[in-house]
Design an enzyme around this catalytic site. Structure first.
Site, PDB file in Angstrom:
ATOM      1  N   ASP A  83      25.362  43.651  37.682  1.00 45.03           N
ATOM      2  CA  ASP A  83      26.591  43.008  37.190  1.00 45.03           C
ATOM      3  C   ASP A  83      26.799  41.667  37.888  1.00 45.03           C
ATOM      4  OD1 ASP A  83      29.513  42.759  36.384  1.00 45.03           O
ATOM      5  OD2 ASP A  83      28.990  44.663  35.480  1.00 45.03           O
ATOM      6  N   HIS A 122      34.052  42.541  38.316  1.00 47.90           N
ATOM      7  CA  HIS A 122      33.584  43.584  37.399  1.00 47.90           C
ATOM      8  C   HIS A 122      32.635  44.559  38.092  1.00 47.90           C
ATOM      9  CE1 HIS A 122      31.620  44.803  33.466  1.00 47.90           C
ATOM     10  NE2 HIS A 122      32.903  44.891  33.187  1.00 47.90           N
ATOM     11  N   SER A 303      32.872  49.368  29.821  1.00 47.15           N
ATOM     12  CA  SER A 303      32.419  49.021  31.175  1.00 47.15           C
ATOM     13  C   SER A 303      32.822  50.084  32.174  1.00 47.15           C
ATOM     14  CB  SER A 303      33.051  47.700  31.621  1.00 47.15           C
ATOM     15  OG  SER A 303      32.306  46.622  31.175  1.00 47.15           O
TER      16      SER A 303
END
Lengths: 887, 86
Positions: A83, A122, A303
């Protein structure tokens, strides 16, 4: 459950340094069944982790409690988050951080710490879902709160094929699970997937990662629900190598962002509608470690689902570290539950009576059931791949709204061959078609057992493209069904957009993945008093258990008594004196028969785990104590034997195969360091080790992938099969697929065009790009064009001049030849002939002046809105209707 | 119509002869050799700093150089791929 008084550990304070450090104690408290989970964890946000603690509608959750109560917390399992990096010193991650599972591709160093721009949170959030440390005062707990967690910083910069391949192939013998919550744009019109390097990385991962057991790739299925995107148009989630994970809301419904498709394997809880459904609680990125910024309860989308699945997979791996990448997919298929999500429509029963949905796959993941089944699981048999013939008959797709083209093929599942598939896993339907707009199409595939799976739902935003080229639509809905019989593909013009012209189904093919024998065998461990070891006994799966049975009941293979079965616990007799004595006592046989020993021989082997090698000999003291005979088999070493024949040796001169001494290991085996013949991977004929990447030559019906050094039954995408030497050779640069030769492309990478079986960024001179991304020749007069016709030239070949799309040797009257631009350009007003902007002769009533222009000979040649001056008509001022001069 | 890819100055190169040969090839043609690509043995990442980091067209001269090098079995000029967090 845990007893707070029975544990202690030196938890770092908030202000400690959180840099890399050796893994510390894993944090367990003693089991104390019956204590509610809410009372066990001190972590302040655990109460917000509704998906772990019965907080979903009707008290559902993902059943973590039973897995944790069994002691599975992800210990010794390594997960890496691909990520935008992870905050390595986050107080709720630092103890589990694993630098060997981490790297920074964006900045080309080893530290995946995110760049703190407010957006790079994230990866950190995803990492917290997997492995946030439990029993502390920070945030909540990770699903696998003792797992090692790393991160790859790769999304904070330009991504290309090499970046993806580096991430997917990071340290594959160390990292068990890669979790990815990203992909191509979910805009409802993109069709994109991994490039050739990333595809190779996937193949390398599943064949060679985890020391041959296969890397586990978990992928978020996509957030394109609002754009009615299909996750089957995403080549990562649509890959057989990824566990594609979708989402369910706290209420048990489909969230607004969910994409429906047939490649989704299962789901986990995630966010839903704000106000109605909670989101996911996890750690948050804050480089300044401000206490009120280090957690979030607002992690959302698919996600958030993939890392929860990765965490559950980590628990299953801890329960059974020998699971292969395919075993893990079986466990998910067999244990995921439809019940909590059955308020949502769309569930079907497939041919083996398992509920499956395009929204949720096989349902909500169940950690307790996963670890239970993992504990008992026996590795599935080798994967077989059976490809149908490619049907190349072009079929018209009528433009009428609602029209359906049905085609079918009858297949045997490669029965009778080494590729036979009787128990299906993945099914790919590889399709090439033209239809404009592409987004109008719906594709359905129906199996011989009557299951219909939608390979592609219409995508209303996909209005500019017109083709699929060898796109391998994946369905997991046929898992467990039989392959043989009639398969029907329907191509349906289901979209609302008006269609002007018919389309063409150019070709299609089915690729079946699965096994020839029943893959599901559970194991109970039974103690064998003779061998002082446990043996695996395999039973068919309980036939009355609808939740787990895959069908084909009564058609169950017990584990064959293979030559190699049980080699790890094989009872080596004679290696050590205590074992010899034990054997003699138990089976009543006489004392060992010993040969003369060579001077200087010494005993070296003393355990089951270290079988004797050719150089190992018996205990010196035994020599004198036992009767010496001389009729041992030639394959026995100087220690002697218990009797005649190569099975009676105390130790082997050369190699040992089961309980027999042999001069050399037979094909498909190799001698390990202890001189025991161990089986090669099933894909190898001759090998140097047990892994799939240790083949020196390939087993029958396997092909050697030249650049990856592995043997496969079929060449992967991007390779062609060289039948002369049974190899898979990579296609030339930019070819997506090729035939017969590396440079004979049959399709190109996404952005390229094909001309004479080669791929180019743009069509070469004298050709033009067709709708299906090929280059076709222009008319012989054109240099560039937009069609084959004579009047479709954009520019002309040297010596010719363009006029209205056609190229001619000379320009007609009223036009002059612009030699630089190779165009016929209109002559200036009044010119009869000209050379570009210079008049050569004038029309009647016009005369050539010294500037090379034709001027009207009389003022009456001027229009009413013009005035006459020096032989020229000039435009009046804008405010005048008529005029006598410029003012 | 497809969006034009943005090409970078990096090339993935397959050199079956291994890292030494890759280093030689990189030096011979003025590439920087960034080493093996992940776990993919024999695959190396080259970059040419003389080339624009971002370009709308691929470099034909580099393609020809690598195509004509007999020790290079395969290569690919890297281009950006749009990837979105989910």
């Amino acid at each position: 459950d845990f007893m707070p008084s029975s544990f202690s550990f030196d938890y770092p304070t908030f202000f400690d340094e959180f840099g890399p450090r050796p893994r510390q104690t894993t944090y367990h408290r003693q089991r104390n069944r019956g204590v509610p989970l809410q009372n066990l964890f001190t972590d302040p946000l655990f109460k917000e982790q509704w998906y772990l603690n019965g907080g979903a509608k009707d008290g559902y959750d993902m059943n973590l409690g039973p897995a944790w109560q069994k002691g599975y917390t992800g210990k010794s399992v390594v997960v890496s988050i691909l990520d935008d990096g992870i905050q390595t010193n986050h107080p709720d991650l630092a103890l589990n951080y694993d630098h060997q599972a981490s790297t920074d591709i964006n900045d080309n160093d080893n530290d995946p710490m995110p760049r703190d721009n407010g957006d790079n949170k994230h990866g950190t959030r995803c990492a917290g879902e997997v492995a946030a440390v439990a029993f502390n005062q920070y945030c909540g707990v990770g699903v696998a709160y003792n797992a090692s967690i790393g991160g790859v910083r790769m999304l904070d910069g330009p991504v290309n094929d090499a970046v993806e391949a580096r991430a997917l192939g990071l340290n594959p013998d160390h990292i068990d699970i890669y979790s990815a919550s990203w992909g191509p744009e979910d805009d409802g019109k993109t069709v994109d997937g991994p490039g050739p390097l990333a595809r190779r990385a996937f193949i390398y991962g599943v064949t060679s990662g985890r020391k041959g057991k296969g890397s586990i790739f978990v992928w978020a299925s996509g957030n394109g629900g609002r754009h009615t995107d299909s996750c089957n148009c995403d080549g990562y989630t649509n890959s057989i190598f990824t566990l594609s994970i979708s989402s369910a809301t706290q209420g048990g419904y489909k969230p607004w962002y969910l994409e429906e498709c047939s490649s989704t394997l299962a789901s986990t809880y995630s966010s839903g509608t704000p106000g109605n459904d909670k989101s996911v609680a996890t750690v948050d990125m804050d480089a300044k470690l401000r206490p009120d910024h280090i957690c979030t309860v607002e992690h959302t989308g698919t996600s958030a689902s993939a890392p929860l699945a990765a965490g559950i997979a980590a628990l299953a791996l801890e329960a059974n570290p020998s699971l292969t990448w395919r075993d893990m997919q079986y466990l998910v298929v067999l244990t995921s539950r439809s019940t909590p999500l059955e308020k949502e429509s769309g569930w079907i029963l497939n041919g083996v009576k398992r509920k499956v949905s395009h929204k949720f796959g096989y349902g909500l993941m169940d950690a307790g059931a996963m670890v239970n089944l993992a504990e008992q699981w026996t590795n599935v048999p080798p994967q077989h791949i059976c490809k149908s013939d490619e049907i190349n008959e072009e079929r018209r797709i009528d433009p009428t709204y609602g029209y359906t083209l049905s085609v079918y093929m009858d297949v045997t599942g490669c029965a009778g061959s080494v590729n036979e598939v009787r128990f299906l896993e993945h099914v790919q339907c590889k399709v090439s078609l033209r239809f404009f707009p592409r987004g109008n199409l719906r594709l359905l595939l129906t199996s011989p057992m009557g299951t219909t799976s939608t390979l592609l739902f219409e995508r209303p935003r996909d209005v500019l493209s017109s083709s699929f080229d060898d796109w391998p639509f994946l369905s997991v809905h046929f898992w467990g069904e039989k392959a043989d019989g009639r398969w029907t593909l329907q191509v349906n013009n289901a979209g609302n957009r008006h269609v002007n012209s018919p389309g063409i189904l150019k070709k299609w093919q089915l690729i079946f993945y699965g096994t020839a024998t029943n893959p599901i065998r559970i194991r109970t461990r039974q103690f064998n008093p003779v061998h002082s070891s446990y043996a695996s006994v395999h039973y068919p799966y309980p036939v009355d258990d609808d939740q787990l049975a895959l069908g084909h009941r009564g058609d169950v293979d017990f584990f064959p008594s293979s030559t190699f079965q049980g080699y790890q616990g094989y009872p080596y007799v004679g290696a050590a004196s205590n074992v010899q004595a034990s054997v003699a006592t138990l089976d009543g046989s006489s004392a060992p028969i010993l040969t003369n020993r060579l001077p200087g021989d010494t005993s070296s082997s003393s355990s089951f785990d270290s079988p004797p090698s050719s150089s190992q000999v018996g205990d010196e003291s035994l020599d004198t104590a036992r009767k010496i005979l001389h009729d041992c088999d030639p394959q026995c070493d100087p220690q002697g034997c218990y009797g005649k024949g190569p099975t009676q040796c105390i130790a082997c001169k050369n190699y040992r195969l089961d309980n027999t001494c042999v001069s050399q290991c037979p094909p498909r085996s190799f001698p390990n360091q202890g001189g025991v013949c161990w089986p090669c991977h099933e894909s190898c004929e001759i090998c140097a080790g047990a892994g799939q990447d240790s083949c020196l030559s390939c087993a029958p019906a396997h092909l050697r992938v030249t650049d990856l050094a592995v043997c496969l039954q079929q060449c992967p995408e991007g390779y062609y099969e060289n039948t002369e030497n049974s190899t898979c050779v990579p296609c030339e640069a930019n070819c997506a697929s090729c035939q017969d030769r590396p440079d004979k492309c049959t399709s190109c990478e996404h952005h390229l065009v094909m001309y004479e079986n080669k791929c180019y960024a743009a069509c070469p001179l004298y050709t033009y790009e067709t709708q299906d991304y090929n280059c076709a020749p222009c008319h012989s007069t054109c240099e560039t064009c937009n069609g084959t016709a004579e009047n479709q030239c954009i520019s002309c070949r040297p010596g010719l001049f363009s006029l209205n799309g056609a190229c001619r040797a000379s320009c007609p009257i009223g036009y002059g030849a612009d030699k630089k631009r190779r165009e016929c350009v209109p002559c200036p007003p009044g010119c009869a002939t000209c050379d570009m902007s210079t008049c050569r002769s004038c029309d009647d009533g016009w005369s050539l002046n010294e500037e090379g222009l034709c001027a009207p000979e009389h003022r009456d040649r001027c229009k009413t809105t013009e005035f006459y001056e020096n032989g020229h008509c000039k435009q009046c001022h804008a405010s005048c209707k008529t005029c006598a001069g410029p003012g | 119509p497809r969006s034009t890819p943005i090409f970078t100055n990096q090339f993935a190169v397959h050199v079956p002869d291994g890292p030494d040969a890759a280093a030689e090839i990189a030096a011979k043609y003025g590439f920087d050799n960034y080493g093996q690509i992940g776990a993919l043995k024999e695959y190396f990442l080259f970059a040419d700093k003389r080339l624009h980091k971002r370009s709308l067209s691929s470099s034909e001269s580099h393609h020809k150089t690598l195509r004509d090098e007999p020790r290079v079995r395969w290569f690919q000029q890297q281009h950006e791929k749009k990837r979105k967090k989910r």
